[in-house]
Design a protein around this motif. Sequence first.
Motif, mmCIF file in Angstrom:
data_model
loop_
_atom_site.group_PDB
_atom_site.id
_atom_site.type_symbol
_atom_site.label_atom_id
_atom_site.label_comp_id
_atom_site.label_asym_id
_atom_site.label_seq_id
_atom_site.Cartn_x
_atom_site.Cartn_y
_atom_site.Cartn_z
ATOM 1 N N PRO A 18 -4.065 -4.136 4.868
ATOM 2 C CA PRO A 18 -4.578 -3.513 3.642
ATOM 3 C C PRO A 18 -5.952 -4.010 3.185
ATOM 4 O O PRO A 18 -6.523 -3.453 2.272
ATOM 5 N N ASN A 21 -8.875 -14.685 4.563
ATOM 6 C CA ASN A 21 -7.952 -14.225 3.537
ATOM 7 C C ASN A 21 -6.539 -14.187 4.074
ATOM 8 O O ASN A 21 -6.335 -13.925 5.253
ATOM 9 N N ARG A 22 -5.613 -14.459 3.185
ATOM 10 C CA ARG A 22 -4.218 -14.174 3.522
ATOM 11 C C ARG A 22 -3.972 -12.715 3.225
ATOM 12 O O ARG A 22 -4.495 -12.170 2.259
ATOM 13 N N THR A 23 -3.157 -12.083 4.024
ATOM 14 C CA THR A 23 -2.767 -10.718 3.731
ATOM 15 C C THR A 23 -1.455 -10.448 4.475
ATOM 16 O O THR A 23 -0.792 -11.387 4.918
ATOM 17 N N SER A 24 -1.085 -9.181 4.600
ATOM 18 C CA SER A 24 0.130 -8.877 5.356
ATOM 19 C C SER A 24 -0.150 -7.737 6.327
ATOM 20 O O SER A 24 -0.977 -6.870 6.057
ATOM 21 N N HIS A 58 4.365 -6.033 6.900
ATOM 22 C CA HIS A 58 5.211 -6.923 6.071
ATOM 23 C C HIS A 58 5.260 -8.356 6.578
ATOM 24 O O HIS A 58 6.086 -9.146 6.136
ATOM 25 N N ILE A 59 4.412 -8.698 7.516
ATOM 26 C CA ILE A 59 4.395 -10.076 8.018
ATOM 27 C C ILE A 59 3.143 -10.757 7.467
ATOM 28 O O ILE A 59 2.051 -10.196 7.521
ATOM 29 N N GLY A 60 3.310 -11.947 6.930
ATOM 30 C CA GLY A 60 2.170 -12.672 6.372
ATOM 31 C C GLY A 60 1.176 -13.056 7.463
ATOM 32 O O GLY A 60 1.573 -13.488 8.546
#
Lengths: 189, 95
Positions: free
Chosen positions: A132, A146-149, A152-154
């Motif tokens: 996203p 950045n952290r994101t997914s 649905h997996i980090g």
Amino acid sequence: MLNFTLKPEPPIGFKEKIFKDVKLIEETGLSIVSMSVPKNNFKQLEKRIFENYKIKLPVIGKSKTAKLNNSRFLALQPDQYFIIFDNKTNYPIEELNKSLRKEGYFSDQSDSWCIINISGKNTINVLERICPLNLSSDVFTIGNVNRTSMEHIGVIMVRITIDQFILLSPRSSSSSFYHAIVTSIENIL
Amino acid sequence: MIIDHPLLGPRDANEFVYLGDANLINRPDWTEKDADKQFYEYLYLRDNPSGYHRELWYHEQGDRSWLIVTRNTSTHEIKQVELAKDYHLEKSKSK
């Protein structure tokens, strides 16, 4: 006494895969350590890092590289960093403390993550289908983290060049993560 | 829906977990005389406005921060996003 030694296994085990315009490499042999800043100790820690690594700590959302052990500092959230570096020992925290002398709180996470290096002309097309984040090069610039997914997996993602990224995902779901990336690649080929 | 994170910029709402009314931050003081009544209101009574609502969102797939988002519940327009930590620190100062 036991007469065998344990052999390290990579989380996924594919080493390298080349699709049409996309190359995947599973990075192994790196240590990943999370670093938290003790209360009121940021300046001291920053000073120690500057003395040893010759860099200032990056601001949140950015990463920086240093020559010492090919280290990469990822600023993920307030007072929380990841350090990824070359290390041949089984004791990464001891390695870090040689230079940082316990100025930060360290936690070894080397065995908890898989690292996939994705590169090639079609990398953005592959990632934008499952991620996203806005990956345009003027928003998510080189060195950004950045952290994101994804599915649905980090995922923690770092932009290395315009079309090269490092992706970190939890080891426990690494096969599903790899499957998500390969499926996205197959969908655009 | 896009949430404009104060530290990280615009991020997809998929990365967040919704908790609810931001009034949860204002936990009553248990030493007050009417603490029972205050806790009853704090725990069970909620506003449910059609319009602007201050609510807590947790950036689980991001920097793990808590945000206070002022969102129009009818249109999903987001008017303001602030760090819950900043709000709490400001509130502590004013006490």
